[in-house]
Design a protein around this motif. Structure first.
Motif, PDB file in Angstrom:
ATOM      1  N   PRO A  68      10.374 -27.964  43.667  1.00  0.00           N
ATOM      2  CA  PRO A  68      10.553 -28.581  44.996  1.00  0.00           C
ATOM      3  C   PRO A  68      11.227 -27.697  46.044  1.00  0.00           C
ATOM      4  O   PRO A  68      11.633 -28.221  47.089  1.00  0.00           O
ATOM      5  CB  PRO A  68      11.444 -29.807  44.691  1.00  0.00           C
ATOM      6  N   GLN A  71       9.658 -28.177  49.389  1.00  0.00           N
ATOM      7  CA  GLN A  71       9.281 -29.553  49.716  1.00  0.00           C
ATOM      8  C   GLN A  71       9.756 -30.034  51.086  1.00  0.00           C
ATOM      9  O   GLN A  71       8.966 -30.634  51.835  1.00  0.00           O
ATOM     10  CB  GLN A  71       9.775 -30.511  48.633  1.00  0.00           C
ATOM     11  N   GLN A  74       7.589 -29.100  54.001  1.00  0.00           N
ATOM     12  CA  GLN A  74       6.204 -29.562  53.944  1.00  0.00           C
ATOM     13  C   GLN A  74       6.016 -30.817  54.786  1.00  0.00           C
ATOM     14  O   GLN A  74       4.892 -31.243  55.036  1.00  0.00           O
ATOM     15  CB  GLN A  74       5.793 -29.801  52.483  1.00  0.00           C
ATOM     16  N   SER A 145       3.069 -24.837  44.665  1.00  0.00           N
ATOM     17  CA  SER A 145       3.532 -25.617  45.811  1.00  0.00           C
ATOM     18  C   SER A 145       3.388 -24.829  47.107  1.00  0.00           C
ATOM     19  O   SER A 145       2.977 -25.365  48.135  1.00  0.00           O
ATOM     20  CB  SER A 145       4.992 -26.033  45.605  1.00  0.00           C
ATOM     21  N   ASN A 150       1.841 -28.503  48.871  1.00  0.00           N
ATOM     22  CA  ASN A 150       2.035 -29.837  48.315  1.00  0.00           C
ATOM     23  C   ASN A 150       2.839 -29.738  47.020  1.00  0.00           C
ATOM     24  O   ASN A 150       2.374 -29.172  46.035  1.00  0.00           O
ATOM     25  CB  ASN A 150       0.668 -30.494  48.052  1.00  0.00           C
ATOM     26  N   THR A 151       4.048 -30.307  47.043  1.00  0.00           N
ATOM     27  CA  THR A 151       4.923 -30.218  45.873  1.00  0.00           C
ATOM     28  C   THR A 151       4.388 -31.009  44.689  1.00  0.00           C
ATOM     29  O   THR A 151       4.532 -30.588  43.535  1.00  0.00           O
ATOM     30  CB  THR A 151       6.340 -30.709  46.233  1.00  0.00           C
TER      31      THR A 151
END
Length: 213
Positions: A68, A71, A74, A145, A150-151
């Protein structure tokens, strides 16, 4: 403002990110280690048997902690906010990566010490080997990722690779995750090196991607 630009507030950034972005991941990693200690036999094991809970379960915290890293940005709103600051996003990513890796190392060391206390045949190299697995799996998720933005998708390749190791085992050679259980420690060097390269590639990709966009 000029003084603030000259001083890079690494510690402050780490504290803020730990609190708002990474605390949950660290808690989940800690809970995973706790569950392993409660559900898997971790007492009076010989060296090969003691490697099993470390390689097969504890190493998974690398996925939890490193995947993550990208994340928050994003989310477009957060990305725009971070991008507007004088501190580069790449430095924030690096700080998150470092403290996530450190958290993984500390949890792994704590778990190996716990197993040593429970009369398992442990050696420092077993903690290092588990760190190599964790870094490799986490770096795979981190790179995915970064590439996909997209995690959630980032979690899939390391989990699939983990399943592949269960399926075909030592046929993976130097990239076999559970090699300590069969007395092979050299494979961990390759796993660690590959993990570091994937982390570097993911950070570099994010830097180049931002410049292009």
């Amino acid at each position: 403002m000029n003084q603030s630009k000259e001083r890079f507030p690494a510690l402050e950034i780490a504290k803020i990110n730990l609190k708002h972005n990474s605390l949950l991941s660290i808690v989940v990693a800690g809970i995973l280690c706790l569950l392993v200690s409660l559900l898997i036999g971790t007492a009076n094991l010989d060296r090969n048997a003691a490697a099993m809970p470390l390689e097969m379960f504890v190493s998974l915290i690398g996925i939890v902690l490193l995947t993550p890293v990208f994340q928050p940005e994003q989310n477009e709103e957060i990305n725009d906010l971070v991008s507007s600051k004088y501190c580069s996003t790449e430095k924030v990513y690096l700080i998150r990566t470092v403290y996530s890796a450190v958290a993984a190392i500390l949890l792994i060391v704590a778990f190996t010490v716990y197993m040593k206390i429970r009369s398992c045949d442990m050696a420092p190299v077993m903690a290092l080997g588990t760190v190599a697995d964790a870094i490799f799996l986490g770096a795979m998720g981190m790179l995915t990722s970064a590439l996909t933005g997209n995690t959630v998708i980032g979690y899939m390749p390391p989990l699939l690779y983990y399943a592949l190791n269960i399926g075909i085992g030592p046929k993976l050679g130097s990239f076999y995750l559970f090699s300590m259980a069969i007395g092979n420690y050299k494979a961990k060097i390759w796993l660690f090196a590959a993990g570091v390269l994937m982390i570097a590639a993911s950070l570099l990709y994010q830097k180049l991607r931002k410049r292009i966009i």
